[in-house]
Design a protein around this motif. Sequence first.
Motif, PDB file in Angstrom:
ATOM      1  N   SER A 108       0.834  -1.213  -0.202  1.00  0.00           N
ATOM      2  CA  SER A 108      -0.067   0.113  -0.177  1.00  0.00           C
ATOM      3  C   SER A 108       0.832   1.389  -0.160  1.00  0.00           C
ATOM      4  O   SER A 108       0.253   2.334  -0.359  1.00  0.00           O
ATOM      5  CB  SER A 108      -0.989  -0.100   1.152  1.00  0.00           C
ATOM      6  OG  SER A 108      -0.240   0.236   2.341  1.00  0.00           O
ATOM      7  N   LEU A 109       2.166   1.110   0.498  1.00  0.00           N
ATOM      8  CA  LEU A 109       3.070   2.257   0.250  1.00  0.00           C
ATOM      9  C   LEU A 109       3.970   2.255  -0.917  1.00  0.00           C
ATOM     10  O   LEU A 109       4.831   2.929  -1.087  1.00  0.00           O
ATOM     11  CB  LEU A 109       3.964   2.015   1.479  1.00  0.00           C
ATOM     12  CG  LEU A 109       3.297   2.321   2.964  1.00  0.00           C
ATOM     13  CD1 LEU A 109       4.441   2.060   4.082  1.00  0.00           C
ATOM     14  CD2 LEU A 109       2.595   3.599   2.935  1.00  0.00           C
ATOM     15  N   GLY A 110       3.607   1.321  -1.799  1.00  0.00           N
ATOM     16  CA  GLY A 110       4.363   1.169  -3.064  1.00  0.00           C
ATOM     17  C   GLY A 110       5.790   0.458  -3.062  1.00  0.00           C
ATOM     18  O   GLY A 110       6.595   0.618  -3.752  1.00  0.00           O
ATOM     19  N   LYS A 111       5.643  -0.135  -2.025  1.00  0.00           N
ATOM     20  CA  LYS A 111       6.959  -1.163  -1.673  1.00  0.00           C
ATOM     21  C   LYS A 111       6.623  -2.384  -1.811  1.00  0.00           C
ATOM     22  O   LYS A 111       5.517  -3.348  -1.463  1.00  0.00           O
ATOM     23  CB  LYS A 111       7.583  -0.839  -0.107  1.00  0.00           C
ATOM     24  CG  LYS A 111       7.767   0.782   0.092  1.00  0.00           C
ATOM     25  CD  LYS A 111       9.013   1.144  -0.965  1.00  0.00           C
ATOM     26  CE  LYS A 111       9.161   2.574  -0.672  1.00  0.00           C
ATOM     27  NZ  LYS A 111       9.980   2.931  -1.612  1.00  0.00           N
ATOM     28  N   ARG A 112       7.789  -3.342  -2.097  1.00  0.00           N
ATOM     29  CA  ARG A 112       7.768  -4.529  -2.395  1.00  0.00           C
ATOM     30  C   ARG A 112       8.475  -5.362  -1.220  1.00  0.00           C
ATOM     31  O   ARG A 112       9.625  -4.771  -0.962  1.00  0.00           O
ATOM     32  CB  ARG A 112       8.213  -5.043  -3.797  1.00  0.00           C
ATOM     33  CG  ARG A 112       8.071  -6.521  -4.015  1.00  0.00           C
ATOM     34  CD  ARG A 112       8.811  -6.934  -5.291  1.00  0.00           C
ATOM     35  NE  ARG A 112       8.666  -8.323  -5.615  1.00  0.00           N
ATOM     36  CZ  ARG A 112       8.734  -8.859  -6.488  1.00  0.00           C
ATOM     37  NH1 ARG A 112       8.866  -8.154  -7.665  1.00  0.00           N
ATOM     38  NH2 ARG A 112       8.929 -10.190  -6.698  1.00  0.00           N
ATOM     39  N   PHE A 113       7.890  -6.391  -0.972  1.00  0.00           N
ATOM     40  CA  PHE A 113       8.582  -7.084   0.336  1.00  0.00           C
ATOM     41  C   PHE A 113       9.470  -8.398  -0.373  1.00  0.00           C
ATOM     42  O   PHE A 113       8.750  -9.062  -0.792  1.00  0.00           O
ATOM     43  CB  PHE A 113       7.803  -7.411   1.460  1.00  0.00           C
ATOM     44  CG  PHE A 113       7.990  -8.219   2.505  1.00  0.00           C
ATOM     45  CD1 PHE A 113       9.148  -7.564   3.572  1.00  0.00           C
ATOM     46  CD2 PHE A 113       7.959  -9.423   2.625  1.00  0.00           C
ATOM     47  CE1 PHE A 113       9.377  -8.041   4.514  1.00  0.00           C
ATOM     48  CE2 PHE A 113       8.565 -10.192   3.955  1.00  0.00           C
ATOM     49  CZ  PHE A 113       9.048  -9.308   4.816  1.00  0.00           C
ATOM     50  N   ASN A 114      10.697  -8.669  -0.056  1.00  0.00           N
ATOM     51  CA  ASN A 114      11.346  -9.711  -0.467  1.00  0.00           C
ATOM     52  C   ASN A 114      12.180 -10.415   0.776  1.00  0.00           C
ATOM     53  O   ASN A 114      12.596  -9.703   1.802  1.00  0.00           O
ATOM     54  CB  ASN A 114      12.533  -9.135  -1.378  1.00  0.00           C
ATOM     55  CG  ASN A 114      11.904  -8.989  -2.854  1.00  0.00           C
ATOM     56  OD1 ASN A 114      11.048  -9.593  -3.439  1.00  0.00           O
ATOM     57  ND2 ASN A 114      12.451  -7.873  -3.095  1.00  0.00           N
ATOM     58  N   LEU A 115      12.233 -11.746   0.725  1.00  0.00           N
ATOM     59  CA  LEU A 115      12.824 -12.405   1.436  1.00  0.00           C
ATOM     60  C   LEU A 115      14.046 -13.242   0.876  1.00  0.00           C
ATOM     61  O   LEU A 115      14.224 -13.351  -0.297  1.00  0.00           O
ATOM     62  CB  LEU A 115      11.919 -13.715   2.250  1.00  0.00           C
ATOM     63  CG  LEU A 115      10.616 -13.137   2.728  1.00  0.00           C
ATOM     64  CD1 LEU A 115       9.750 -14.404   3.287  1.00  0.00           C
ATOM     65  CD2 LEU A 115      11.032 -12.547   4.230  1.00  0.00           C
ATOM     66  N   THR A 116      15.067 -13.335   1.803  1.00  0.00           N
ATOM     67  CA  THR A 116      16.425 -13.938   1.216  1.00  0.00           C
ATOM     68  C   THR A 116      16.622 -15.069   2.110  1.00  0.00           C
ATOM     69  O   THR A 116      16.218 -15.036   3.255  1.00  0.00           O
ATOM     70  CB  THR A 116      17.222 -13.112   1.008  1.00  0.00           C
ATOM     71  OG1 THR A 116      17.801 -12.281   2.236  1.00  0.00           O
ATOM     72  CG2 THR A 116      17.055 -12.007  -0.144  1.00  0.00           C
ATOM     73  N   VAL A 117      17.385 -16.129   1.753  1.00  0.00           N
ATOM     74  CA  VAL A 117      17.728 -17.212   2.609  1.00  0.00           C
ATOM     75  C   VAL A 117      19.391 -16.820   2.324  1.00  0.00           C
ATOM     76  O   VAL A 117      19.991 -16.690   1.237  1.00  0.00           O
ATOM     77  CB  VAL A 117      17.463 -18.599   2.047  1.00  0.00           C
ATOM     78  CG1 VAL A 117      18.260 -19.645   2.969  1.00  0.00           C
ATOM     79  CG2 VAL A 117      15.912 -18.676   2.192  1.00  0.00           C
ATOM     80  N   GLN A 118      20.014 -16.932   3.560  1.00  0.00           N
ATOM     81  CA  GLN A 118      21.466 -16.903   3.720  1.00  0.00           C
ATOM     82  C   GLN A 118      21.968 -18.036   4.207  1.00  0.00           C
ATOM     83  O   GLN A 118      21.475 -18.847   5.233  1.00  0.00           O
ATOM     84  CB  GLN A 118      22.088 -15.628   4.389  1.00  0.00           C
ATOM     85  CG  GLN A 118      21.548 -14.240   3.658  1.00  0.00           C
ATOM     86  CD  GLN A 118      22.018 -13.181   4.453  1.00  0.00           C
ATOM     87  OE1 GLN A 118      21.795 -13.111   5.794  1.00  0.00           O
ATOM     88  NE2 GLN A 118      22.328 -12.011   3.669  1.00  0.00           N
ATOM     89  N   SER A 119      23.394 -18.521   4.072  1.00  0.00           N
ATOM     90  CA  SER A 119      23.962 -19.369   4.682  1.00  0.00           C
ATOM     91  C   SER A 119      24.407 -18.987   6.229  1.00  0.00           C
ATOM     92  O   SER A 119      24.838 -17.756   6.138  1.00  0.00           O
ATOM     93  CB  SER A 119      25.511 -19.757   3.955  1.00  0.00           C
ATOM     94  OG  SER A 119      25.214 -20.474   2.766  1.00  0.00           O
ATOM     95  N   LEU A 120      24.504 -19.684   7.215  1.00  0.00           N
ATOM     96  CA  LEU A 120      24.972 -19.194   8.585  1.00  0.00           C
ATOM     97  C   LEU A 120      26.427 -18.999   8.442  1.00  0.00           C
ATOM     98  O   LEU A 120      27.138 -19.700   7.996  1.00  0.00           O
ATOM     99  CB  LEU A 120      24.360 -20.367   9.574  1.00  0.00           C
ATOM    100  CG  LEU A 120      23.010 -20.230   9.616  1.00  0.00           C
ATOM    101  CD1 LEU A 120      22.820 -21.525  10.495  1.00  0.00           C
ATOM    102  CD2 LEU A 120      22.200 -19.156  10.129  1.00  0.00           C
TER     103      LEU A 120
END
Length: 143
Positions: free
Chosen positions: A131-143
């Motif tokens: 609604s704020l014109g933003k896109r939400f992305n998730l990422t996976v990273q190695s520990l």
Amino acid sequence: MCNFNFACHFVKVEDGTEIIKCRDIPELLSWPADGETKEDWARYAVQDCISFMMKDGIKVPYATPAKKGEFVVELTPTEEAKILLHNEMVDANIGRSSLAEKTGFSLSEITRLLNLKHRTKIDTLEQALKSLGKRFNLTVQSL
């Protein structure tokens, strides 16, 4: 990439008590309650300070890398998403009632959405950011 995992350090004062401080949140100055570990209390203190910043409409800063000997308070992905939403609201100069209008949520739903301790579905946070014109992305990273 965002980082809201804040490094805290413990300082002994004259009476032997250890106080908790955080470089990135200078307002944080606390000490453990009876029966609490200093690490558990550091997490509580960081969450509490961030909650006050969010209630006051102050942008939450990104955390800087920990230094040797510091304890890192790791926030959950949901807590970080809530902080990101809050910071976007601050940047866009949009208050809670305006966000409620944009999303179609009630003001009480927005209040819960921005409460770090309230469980929130990631889809709901994504909808608010959209609604704020933003896109939400998730990422996976190695520990």
